[in-house]
Scaffold this active site. Sequence first.
Site, short mmCIF file in Angstrom:
data_model
loop_
_atom_site.label_atom_id
_atom_site.label_comp_id
_atom_site.label_asym_id
_atom_site.label_seq_id
_atom_site.Cartn_x
_atom_site.Cartn_y
_atom_site.Cartn_z
N GLY A 21 -7.52 24.05 15.49
CA GLY A 21 -8.11 22.64 15.08
C GLY A 21 -9.01 22.22 15.87
O GLY A 21 -9.31 22.92 16.81
N PHE A 24 -7.51 17.43 20.26
CA PHE A 24 -6.68 16.23 20.16
C PHE A 24 -5.83 16.44 18.78
O PHE A 24 -5.44 15.30 18.23
CB PHE A 24 -7.16 14.97 20.20
CG PHE A 24 -8.31 14.71 21.27
CD1 PHE A 24 -7.55 14.75 22.76
CD2 PHE A 24 -9.41 14.75 21.19
CE1 PHE A 24 -8.23 14.70 24.04
CE2 PHE A 24 -10.19 14.49 22.53
CZ PHE A 24 -9.80 14.87 23.66
N GLY A 26 -3.22 18.30 18.35
CA GLY A 26 -1.90 19.18 18.50
C GLY A 26 -1.68 20.52 18.56
O GLY A 26 -0.38 20.82 18.43
N ASP A 93 -2.60 30.14 25.10
CA ASP A 93 -3.35 28.85 24.69
C ASP A 93 -4.74 28.84 25.03
O ASP A 93 -4.95 29.72 25.74
CB ASP A 93 -2.80 27.67 25.56
CG ASP A 93 -2.84 26.33 25.20
OD1 ASP A 93 -3.21 26.18 23.74
OD2 ASP A 93 -3.06 25.30 25.87
N GLU A 94 -5.66 28.14 24.10
CA GLU A 94 -7.11 27.89 24.51
C GLU A 94 -7.78 29.44 24.41
O GLU A 94 -8.50 29.88 25.27
CB GLU A 94 -7.42 27.39 25.84
CG GLU A 94 -6.88 26.04 26.07
CD GLU A 94 -7.41 24.88 25.37
OE1 GLU A 94 -8.34 25.08 24.69
OE2 GLU A 94 -6.85 23.78 25.44
N CYS A 150 -9.62 10.81 13.30
CA CYS A 150 -10.99 10.52 13.68
C CYS A 150 -10.66 8.97 14.36
O CYS A 150 -10.10 8.03 13.78
CB CYS A 150 -11.86 10.30 12.26
SG CYS A 150 -13.45 9.83 12.80
N TYR A 178 -14.82 14.23 24.89
CA TYR A 178 -14.80 14.52 23.61
C TYR A 178 -14.02 13.61 22.81
O TYR A 178 -13.31 12.89 23.48
CB TYR A 178 -14.11 16.01 23.57
CG TYR A 178 -14.74 17.41 23.94
CD1 TYR A 178 -15.65 17.91 23.31
CD2 TYR A 178 -14.39 17.80 25.33
CE1 TYR A 178 -16.44 19.03 23.77
CE2 TYR A 178 -14.99 18.91 25.79
CZ TYR A 178 -15.97 19.40 25.16
OH TYR A 178 -16.56 20.40 25.30
#
Length: 195
Positions: A21, A24, A26, A93-94, A150, A178
């Site tokens: 996603g 921010f 989650g 992660d990432e 948003c 961001y």
Amino acid sequence: MFLENPVNHKEQFGWIEVICGSMFSGKTEELIRRLRRAQFAKQRIEIFKPSVDTRYHDQNVVSHNANEIRSTPVPAAANIRILADGCDVVGIDEAQFFDDEIVSVCNDLANNGIRVIVAGLDMDFQGKPFGPMPALMATAEYVTKVHAVCTRTGNLAHYSYRKNDDEKQLLVGEHDDYEPLSRAAYFKAIQKKKF
């Protein structure tokens, strides 16, 4: 006469789960939730993150709302293959910041009976598929796409809008850099930036 079944039903394979996603949305929070459940079940877990991600902590994986779990920072995907020995569950992660070898690493781990849970941005700030994430999503058994809200419309956001003019694809950032935007808000912001 009894014919022996050539399929080995006792051989256990793992699988790959991808959580993707925008910023921010989650992703890391969901990764930590799944890993905590595995810990509660007394499974042997190991968590990895790219060593370039030091936003909140040098070692721990930390979500935007400050939930955290111990991890091992690694400079390249190949390190994960070596360090994951003896694990039941591996969290990453990432993943978008890793090299393309992350795909074969995840598949090797899953083929060796390990549950692999990967979190990462599916698109970069330009709205293009990000690094190895498309290949990870294609090879995963389970894909969960999470959404942010948003900041301009209140609708579901799945774009990570970069507020500054830096054109590098790799820019590890936070709220100052961001903003999660819906499709309509993202394209309006991009058009405004061009003029």
